[in-house]
Design a protein around this motif. Structure first.
Motif, short mmCIF file in Angstrom:
data_model
loop_
_atom_site.label_atom_id
_atom_site.label_comp_id
_atom_site.label_asym_id
_atom_site.label_seq_id
_atom_site.Cartn_x
_atom_site.Cartn_y
_atom_site.Cartn_z
N UNK A 21 0.84 -1.19 0.00
CA UNK A 21 0.00 0.00 0.00
C UNK A 21 0.88 1.25 0.00
N UNK A 22 0.41 2.28 -0.68
CA UNK A 22 1.17 3.53 -0.79
C UNK A 22 0.67 4.59 0.19
N UNK A 23 -0.54 4.43 0.71
CA UNK A 23 -1.17 5.50 1.51
C UNK A 23 -1.00 5.30 3.02
N UNK A 24 0.00 4.54 3.44
CA UNK A 24 0.22 4.32 4.87
C UNK A 24 1.05 5.47 5.43
N UNK A 25 0.60 6.11 6.51
CA UNK A 25 1.40 7.19 7.10
C UNK A 25 2.64 6.63 7.79
N UNK A 26 3.60 7.50 8.06
CA UNK A 26 4.82 7.06 8.75
C UNK A 26 4.49 6.93 10.24
N UNK A 51 -8.40 1.88 18.69
CA UNK A 51 -7.41 2.92 18.95
C UNK A 51 -6.49 2.47 20.06
N UNK A 52 -5.21 2.76 19.92
CA UNK A 52 -4.25 2.39 20.95
C UNK A 52 -2.88 2.96 20.65
N UNK A 53 -1.94 2.64 21.53
CA UNK A 53 -0.57 3.14 21.43
C UNK A 53 0.28 2.09 20.74
N UNK A 54 1.11 2.52 19.80
CA UNK A 54 2.03 1.62 19.11
C UNK A 54 3.19 1.35 20.05
N UNK A 55 3.35 0.07 20.48
CA UNK A 55 4.44 -0.26 21.40
C UNK A 55 5.57 -0.99 20.71
N UNK A 56 5.34 -1.50 19.50
CA UNK A 56 6.40 -2.20 18.77
C UNK A 56 6.12 -2.10 17.28
N UNK A 57 7.20 -2.18 16.52
CA UNK A 57 7.09 -2.08 15.07
C UNK A 57 8.08 -3.05 14.45
N UNK A 58 7.65 -3.73 13.41
CA UNK A 58 8.51 -4.68 12.70
C UNK A 58 8.49 -4.31 11.23
N UNK A 59 9.64 -3.85 10.71
CA UNK A 59 9.73 -3.45 9.31
C UNK A 59 10.32 -4.59 8.51
N UNK A 60 9.53 -5.15 7.64
CA UNK A 60 10.01 -6.26 6.82
C UNK A 60 9.26 -6.27 5.50
N UNK A 61 9.42 -5.20 4.72
CA UNK A 61 8.79 -5.00 3.42
C UNK A 61 7.29 -5.21 3.48
N UNK A 62 6.77 -6.25 2.87
CA UNK A 62 5.32 -6.44 2.84
C UNK A 62 4.80 -6.98 4.18
N UNK A 63 5.65 -7.58 4.97
CA UNK A 63 5.24 -8.13 6.26
C UNK A 63 5.42 -7.13 7.39
N UNK A 82 -1.05 -6.28 10.55
CA UNK A 82 -0.26 -6.34 9.33
C UNK A 82 -0.65 -5.12 8.49
N UNK A 83 0.29 -4.18 8.29
CA UNK A 83 -0.06 -2.89 7.70
C UNK A 83 -0.51 -2.99 6.25
N UNK A 84 0.03 -3.91 5.48
CA UNK A 84 -0.31 -4.01 4.07
C UNK A 84 -1.45 -5.00 3.81
N UNK A 85 -2.16 -5.37 4.87
CA UNK A 85 -3.27 -6.30 4.74
C UNK A 85 -4.44 -5.65 4.01
N UNK A 86 -5.15 -6.39 3.16
CA UNK A 86 -6.32 -5.81 2.50
C UNK A 86 -7.48 -5.54 3.45
#
Length: 122
Positions: A21-26, A51-63, A82-86
């Motif tokens: 997805x291209x429209x995901x904010x940073x 709604x909640x607080x982001x406590x962890x992030x995993x950057x792994x391209x599509x995953x 999963x951020x790129x989930x449909x």
């Protein structure tokens, strides 16, 4: 042998590019986010917001995933999205906080006012 491995990696990356997805904010650690997700119940679909607080992030391209923590009736609930989930329709950042760690797992042991994070001054 090496050429085959590079070819497989390039093939996988080219297939994955269609679904990113291209429209995901940073999104950063400590942000308060509102996520609207499509939920299917039987043959009906509805949109559920959480709604909640982001406590962890995993950057792994599509995953790419984020772990969101919120308290519901004085019980802490964590969910991994999963951020790129449909199924994810919209992600909105409502608040940014100043943090000095990459994982906020210490919030699990706290409750009440001690879970508050300092707001980020922009």
């Amino acid at each position: 042998m090496i050429k085959k491995a590079k070819y497989k990696i390039n093939l996988i990356n080219s297939i994955e590019q269609k679904y990113i997805k291209k429209n995901i904010p940073t999104i950063e650690i400590g942000d308060t986010v509102k996520i609207k997700k499509l939920i299917q119940e039987g043959n009906k679909e509805r949109i559920q917001a959480s709604e909640g607080v982001v406590i962890a992030k995993n950057n792994s391209q599509i995953n790419q995933t984020i772990t969101v923590r919120k308290t519901v009736q004085n019980i802490g609930v964590e969910k991994i999205y999963l951020l790129h989930s449909p199924q994810i329709i919209n992600i909105e950042i409502t608040k940014k906080s100043k943090v000095r760690r990459s994982k906020l797992y210490y919030l699990r042991n706290r409750s009440g006012k001690s879970t508050r994070l300092k707001p980020k001054l922009i």
